[in-house]
Design an enzyme around this catalytic site. Structure first.
Site, mmCIF file in Angstrom:
data_model
loop_
_atom_site.group_PDB
_atom_site.id
_atom_site.type_symbol
_atom_site.label_atom_id
_atom_site.label_comp_id
_atom_site.label_asym_id
_atom_site.label_seq_id
_atom_site.Cartn_x
_atom_site.Cartn_y
_atom_site.Cartn_z
ATOM 1 C CG ASP A 28 -1.877 1.034 0.971
ATOM 2 O OD1 ASP A 28 -2.322 1.610 -0.079
ATOM 3 O OD2 ASP A 28 -2.326 1.202 2.536
ATOM 4 C CG ASN A 76 -7.574 -2.449 -6.137
ATOM 5 O OD1 ASN A 76 -6.040 -3.306 -5.790
ATOM 6 N ND2 ASN A 76 -7.948 -2.081 -5.601
HETATM 7 C C1 FPP Z 1 -2.199 -0.001 -2.953
HETATM 8 O O1 FPP Z 1 -1.582 1.243 -3.344
HETATM 9 C C2 FPP Z 1 -0.880 -0.508 -4.303
HETATM 10 C C3 FPP Z 1 -1.986 -1.494 -5.694
HETATM 11 C C4 FPP Z 1 -3.513 -1.416 -5.851
HETATM 12 C C5 FPP Z 1 -1.551 -1.783 -6.292
HETATM 13 C C6 FPP Z 1 -0.090 -2.919 -6.179
HETATM 14 C C7 FPP Z 1 0.296 -3.271 -7.504
HETATM 15 C C8 FPP Z 1 1.707 -3.204 -7.367
HETATM 16 C C9 FPP Z 1 2.375 -2.914 -6.562
HETATM 17 C C10 FPP Z 1 2.754 -3.576 -9.085
HETATM 18 C C11 FPP Z 1 1.774 -4.940 -9.515
HETATM 19 C C12 FPP Z 1 1.854 -5.898 -9.683
HETATM 20 C C13 FPP Z 1 2.683 -6.772 -9.619
HETATM 21 C C14 FPP Z 1 2.618 -8.148 -9.742
HETATM 22 C C15 FPP Z 1 3.429 -6.519 -10.635
HETATM 23 P P1 FPP Z 1 -2.576 2.667 -3.738
HETATM 24 O O2 FPP Z 1 -2.859 3.088 -5.038
HETATM 25 O O3 FPP Z 1 -3.856 2.625 -2.873
HETATM 26 O O4 FPP Z 1 -2.299 3.461 -2.662
HETATM 27 P P2 FPP Z 1 -2.641 4.694 -2.137
HETATM 28 O O5 FPP Z 1 -3.133 4.382 -1.112
HETATM 29 O O6 FPP Z 1 -1.476 5.461 -1.659
HETATM 30 O O7 FPP Z 1 -3.785 5.718 -3.099
#
Ligand code: FPP
Length: 249
Positions: A28, A76
């Protein structure tokens, strides 16, 4: 259960016998990391994907048996299409790179979640990654894509209900083991520790059945900034907990 603050001192390595066997990670803070730099959210996810590669490698060098990473939840899909597409492209990059590296690495790759909703080319690459690595004996890496803990339980219950309907089992045969054996993580140990960086104190529908006795470790660092030393700090937090599983000692 307070948040675990990052300390600057380099942590010593936790002795092997105190390490968790299985770890779940909620990656996150990618969006906030990008916003702080005035970059698009997809830049945060790209940085998060680089962290994922580093941390998988680190867990392997530390002898961790199972690592489960929450890459994309059933919720998501509500994000803007551009952001969903960017995450799917990062997944494609990872799978493409992995199909070359997997041959030389001793890692078993597994996906948890309903992958039938993903693009056909991604489903094909996932099938290949699973096939290439199925015979390996090293660390198991579970990538959670289109995964939701409640969906995991619903998926398991449907399979069990079908067996009852077909007369293969009776309702009273259903127990906790049977439910565990029908989850996406069937055959794997439950996570000893669930780690969430970025300062949020939630499970967000991640491994909700499997996390019944997991130690929760929260850290105030955004996932793209998360380092190998932070991972070692998280392992220290885990090693300092006393696990009682409902007993008294
Ligand atoms: C949460 O941060 C993260 C995600 C919803 C996506 C995670 C995906 C990756 C790290 C890359 C893809 C995966 C692979 C297997 C290569 P957020 O966007 O909710 O952060 P925020 O809370 O700061 O907005």
């Amino acid at each position: 259960m307070g948040i675990f603050h990052r300390k600057e001192a380099k942590p010593e390595l936790v002795p092997q016998e105190y390490l968790p066997r299985s770890i779940g990670i909620i990656m996150d803070g990618n969006g906030r990391w990008a916003a702080k730099r005035r970059q698009p959210r997809k830049a945060g996810h790209a940085a998060g994907a680089r962290t994922l590669r580093r941390i998988i490698r680190y867990c392997e060098t530390r002898g961790i048996g199972y690592v489960t990473l929450y890459a994309f939840s059933t919720e998501n899909w509500r994000r803007p299409a551009q952001e969903v597409d960017a995450i799917m492209d990062l997944l494609r990059d990872y799978l493409r790179e992995a199909s070359e590296n997997f041959r030389n690495e001793n890692v078993v790759v597994h996906f948890i979640g309903d992958i039938s909703r993903l693009a056909p080319d991604i489903q094909q690459m996932i099938a290949e990654a699973i096939e290439f690595t199925a015979h390996k004996t090293g660390m198991v890496v579970n990538i959670a894509v289109n995964y939701g803990g409640r969906d995991d339980v619903v998926h398991a219950v449907r399979q069990i209900a079908q067996q009852v309907k077909d007369g293969r089992i009776a309702p009273q045969d259903i127990d906790e083991e049977m439910i565990s054996a029908h989850l996406y993580t069937a055959g794997q140990p439950d996570p000893d520790m669930i780690l969430r960086p970025s300062g949020e104190y939630r499970l967000s529908n991640f491994l909700i059945w499997q996390a019944a006795y997991s130690e929760l470790v929260f850290m105030d660092v955004l996932w793209p900034d998360f380092t190998e030393e932070d991972m070692e700090r998280a392992l220290h937090a885990y090693a300092g907990r006393q696990r009682r599983f409902g007993g008294i000692k």
